[in-house]
Write an enzyme that holds these catalytic residues in place. Structure first.
Site, mmCIF file in Angstrom:
data_model
loop_
_atom_site.group_PDB
_atom_site.id
_atom_site.type_symbol
_atom_site.label_atom_id
_atom_site.label_comp_id
_atom_site.label_asym_id
_atom_site.label_seq_id
_atom_site.Cartn_x
_atom_site.Cartn_y
_atom_site.Cartn_z
ATOM 1 N N GLU A 134 0.907 -1.070 -0.037
ATOM 2 C CA GLU A 134 0.021 0.025 0.096
ATOM 3 C C GLU A 134 0.916 1.199 0.031
ATOM 4 O O GLU A 134 2.044 1.391 0.932
ATOM 5 C CB GLU A 134 -0.870 0.152 1.226
ATOM 6 C CG GLU A 134 -1.883 -1.260 1.214
ATOM 7 C CD GLU A 134 -2.646 -1.466 -0.041
ATOM 8 O OE1 GLU A 134 -3.113 -0.277 -0.660
ATOM 9 O OE2 GLU A 134 -3.235 -2.470 -0.486
ATOM 10 N N CYS A 148 -1.509 8.992 4.027
ATOM 11 C CA CYS A 148 -1.524 8.393 2.350
ATOM 12 C C CYS A 148 -2.758 8.977 1.807
ATOM 13 O O CYS A 148 -2.913 9.367 0.716
ATOM 14 C CB CYS A 148 -1.252 7.048 2.486
ATOM 15 S SG CYS A 148 -2.555 6.093 3.570
HETATM 16 P P1 NAD Z 1 8.949 5.308 3.115
HETATM 17 O O1 NAD Z 1 8.809 4.566 1.748
HETATM 18 O O2 NAD Z 1 10.184 6.282 3.219
HETATM 19 O O3 NAD Z 1 9.429 4.279 4.187
HETATM 20 C C1 NAD Z 1 8.536 3.092 4.444
HETATM 21 C C2 NAD Z 1 9.484 1.876 5.012
HETATM 22 O O4 NAD Z 1 10.203 1.397 3.967
HETATM 23 C C3 NAD Z 1 10.318 2.289 6.090
HETATM 24 O O5 NAD Z 1 10.343 0.978 6.990
HETATM 25 C C4 NAD Z 1 11.621 2.476 5.528
HETATM 26 O O6 NAD Z 1 12.707 2.432 6.369
HETATM 27 C C5 NAD Z 1 11.616 1.512 4.511
HETATM 28 N N1 NAD Z 1 12.438 1.758 3.411
HETATM 29 C C6 NAD Z 1 12.884 2.890 2.872
HETATM 30 N N2 NAD Z 1 13.739 2.844 1.854
HETATM 31 C C7 NAD Z 1 13.600 1.403 1.297
HETATM 32 C C8 NAD Z 1 14.578 0.629 0.479
HETATM 33 N N3 NAD Z 1 15.392 1.173 -0.091
HETATM 34 N N4 NAD Z 1 14.312 -0.934 0.570
HETATM 35 C C9 NAD Z 1 13.492 -1.387 1.478
HETATM 36 N N5 NAD Z 1 12.694 -0.421 2.547
HETATM 37 C C10 NAD Z 1 12.939 0.829 2.375
HETATM 38 O O7 NAD Z 1 7.604 6.006 3.682
HETATM 39 P P2 NAD Z 1 7.193 6.675 4.981
HETATM 40 O O8 NAD Z 1 7.765 8.170 5.152
HETATM 41 O O9 NAD Z 1 7.860 5.764 6.045
HETATM 42 O O10 NAD Z 1 5.645 6.691 4.882
HETATM 43 C C11 NAD Z 1 5.019 7.592 4.029
HETATM 44 C C12 NAD Z 1 4.679 6.756 2.754
HETATM 45 O O11 NAD Z 1 3.943 5.749 2.963
HETATM 46 C C13 NAD Z 1 3.762 7.905 2.133
HETATM 47 O O12 NAD Z 1 4.253 7.763 0.559
HETATM 48 C C14 NAD Z 1 2.559 7.255 2.057
HETATM 49 O O13 NAD Z 1 1.690 7.742 1.195
HETATM 50 C C15 NAD Z 1 2.636 6.015 2.271
HETATM 51 N N6 NAD Z 1 1.628 5.215 3.018
HETATM 52 C C16 NAD Z 1 0.682 4.571 2.438
HETATM 53 C C17 NAD Z 1 -0.289 4.063 3.128
HETATM 54 C C18 NAD Z 1 -1.380 3.078 2.218
HETATM 55 O O14 NAD Z 1 -2.078 2.486 3.161
HETATM 56 N N7 NAD Z 1 -1.563 3.495 1.206
HETATM 57 C C19 NAD Z 1 -0.636 4.038 4.551
HETATM 58 C C20 NAD Z 1 0.432 4.721 5.169
HETATM 59 C C21 NAD Z 1 1.634 5.463 4.431
#
Ligand code: NAD
Length: 541
Positions: free
Chosen positions: A293, A327
């Site tokens: 998501e 999100c």
């Molecule tokens: P992010 O993508 O920066 O991080 C999410 C997770 O991924 C973290 O645990 C992070 O450490 C990890 N991550 C980062 N780079 C990575 C890589 N190269 N390989 C593997 N893992 C990696 O997101 P965030 O800032 O924590 O959260 C915000 C984002 O999440 C926004 O884009 C938001 O829209 C989305 N979000 C979506 C939903 C949904 O249900 N659609 C819900 C909540 C948040």
């Protein structure tokens, strides 16, 4: 002996506490907040039920008071990730063979612990770690996580009871095996509930999990771990490792037993993960399940028949609660010219009353954004808007990071419907409004559909039923969660299953049976009671 077919308790949504002035619940959560604020804790990794430390740590600070230290957490090295995988694989047989009622009992107990003795702690930790107001913490860390756990257990029973028909002489049975191997859960900073749900939902279906929470949520993730431990989750079922996401992922994808990823976070990261998994497909014993998501660029579109006060409230709550870091947050708004003057004036007036500061002060509607990178990105956007010709700032536009990462609630107006703030996810308290000619309704519906790569949430404000019916049809593919005369945030588990398509994810609807189905691999068993004894069929006679 278990000679019964158990029925799990019928789930009800957790009632939201209101934390009114002078209430006992307010006093109690603030007391816990102050205690946790001074706790200066250490958060070791959680591998095979043990606390594991390493030689490297990172500090944790509240975004609204970044000089204050909440403590530190330990960063994984390659060997810790390998240990987490090993421990998940070792725990698998016993866990997946545990009767499902016992697994259900563990997660139902976790839900009750959060509803009761852990409620203040999980809320206060979320206020500190992610700078949520008490209301935002309550609807996320307490209520949504409780709902995820209870509704998922109910869905688990529902899934297990789905069985094929059997003709006479035959009995067909479906068993719902967990995936072969282990599941990798990666969670974002913005919802404590998601941090519990992603590893939890895969585990309740009999899988074992390696979980990597966001660096910016570890303080509250620790409470989730404490709850799982106290609920009796056996060692090794969920293993938490922290730190460098690329290194952790590389080690995970080296294992042939990697069986699926349960991800929530940004679109770019998810696409990158998908590519990495694809590139290693020959390495795995099964096709891994990929559930993600991801981002959103969520819209509100108003028809000239809309009620202005309802629209304005939806823009403010949908755009600015939790500093727009949902999100589902409303971030591109389409309003007809005929109502723009009134809408703008009401927005200005109401936004001028918004208070921003520490979540400790319950008068604050907004607090800080999550970290310095986010602050810098958002302030750069504001600087650019101030210079650009096709956009201007209607309200807000201020920012200050001296104590915490504070960005004012900001409304941009633009004459360019494809202006970059109408297209890109910013993940902060910045909302852009495009005003259209009332007679161009159909054109603007197309614009809504075409303007961003995402399709997560969207809302329409309209009192004309003919227009509404037609528009809901036209906007069919723009949002996985579509709202009529309501803000586009605040989905409730069991009522509005959540998720979007296009660039917003695989739309597997967290908190519903649709998501849980991704964590099982059904096995059909056909038993014939009196098998045939001659290979010849009657037609051959
Ligand atoms: P992010 O993508 O920066 O991080 C999410 C997770 O991924 C973290 O645990 C992070 O450490 C990890 N991550 C980062 N780079 C990575 C890589 N190269 N390989 C593997 N893992 C990696 O997101 P965030 O800032 O924590 O959260 C915000 C984002 O999440 C926004 O884009 C938001 O829209 C989305 N979000 C979506 C939903 C949904 O249900 N659609 C819900 C909540 C948040």
């Amino acid at each position: 002996m278990n000679n019964s077919i158990a029925s799990v308790p019928f789930p009800k949504n957790e009632p939201i506490r209101s934390y009114e002035p002078n209430s006992e619940e307010k006093k109690s959560v603030l007391k816990t907040y102050n205690k946790l604020k001074q706790s200066n804790i250490e958060v070791p990794m959680w591998i095979n039920g043990k606390s594991v430390k390493s030689s490297k740590t990172h500090n944790m600070s509240p975004p609204h008071n970044h000089k204050h230290s909440l403590g530190k957490y330990y960063l994984a090295e390659k060997k810790h990730v390998e240990l987490a995988i090993k421990s998940a694989l070792n725990a698998k047989e016993k866990w997946s063979n545990m009767p499902w009622e016992e697994r259900a009992a563990i997660f139902l107990k976790a839900a009750e612990l959060i509803a009761g003795p852990y409620r203040d702690k999980i809320n206060a930790a979320t206020m500190l770690a992610q700078s949520k107001t008490i209301f935002q913490a309550e609807v996320d860390a307490a209520c949504e996580l409780i709902d995820f756990l209870k509704f998922n257990i109910h869905s688990m029973q529902h899934i297990y009871s789905q069985q094929p028909k059997s003709d006479s002489g035959v009995w067909n049975r479906l068993t719902y095996r967990p995936l072969e191997g282990f599941v990798y859960a990666i969670t974002p900073f913005n919802f404590t509930a998601i941090s519990g749900n992603l590893p939890g939902s895969a585990a309740m279906m009999g899988n074992t999990v390696v979980w990597k929470p966001s660096d910016h949520q570890i303080f509250s993730a620790k409470i989730v771990i404490d709850v799982f431990k106290e609920a009796g989750l056996p060692d090794g079922v969920i293993n938490a490792v922290y730190g460098d996401p690329e290194m952790i992922t590389d080690v995970i994808l080296k294992s042939k037993y990697f069986s699926g990823i349960h991800f929530t976070g940004s679109t770019t990261v998810f696409k990158d993960l998908w590519k990495k998994i694809g590139a290693k497909i020959d390495n795995f014993i099964s096709y891994p399940r990929i559930v993600g998501e991801t981002g959103g660029k969520d819209f509100i579109i108003a028809h000239r028949s809309a009620k202005i006060d309802e629209l304005v409230t939806a823009i403010i709550r949908g755009g600015f609660e939790f500093q727009g870091q949902k999100c589902s947050a409303a971030s591109r708004i389409y309003i007809p010219k005929s109502m723009s003057k009134k809408v703008f004036s009401k927005l200005k007036k109401q936004i001028s009353t918004i208070k921003m500061g520490s979540p400790e002060n319950f008068k604050n509607f907004m607090t800080a954004v999550i970290h310095e990178n986010s602050f810098d990105k958002l302030s750069r956007v504001i600087k650019k808007v101030k210079k650009d010709r096709d956009a201007k700032i209607l309200v807000g536009g201020g920012y200050n990071k001296s104590k915490g990462y504070f960005i004012e609630p900001t409304i941009i107006t633009t004459s360019n419907p494809k202006y970059f703030t109408m297209e890109k996810e910013l993940f902060g308290p910045i909302v852009t409004i495009y005003t259209f000619d009332d007679s161009k309704w159909d054109k603007v519906l197309n614009l809504v559909d075409e303007t961003s790569e995402y399709a997560l949430t969207g809302a329409i404000f309209c009192q004309d039923r003919y227009i509404l019916e037609e528009s809901v049809k036209k906007l069919e593919n723009c949002a996985g969660n579509f709202y009529i005369n309501d803000k586009c945030t605040g989905a409730v588990v069991g009522q509005q299953p959540f998720g979007g398509a296009r660039g917003s994810g695989t739309n597997d609807k967290a908190g519903s049976y649709l998501n849980l189905l991704r964590w099982v691999s059904p096995r059909l068993i056909k038993e014939v009671f009196v098998p045939p004894r001659d290979y010849k069929y009657p037609f051959m006679g």
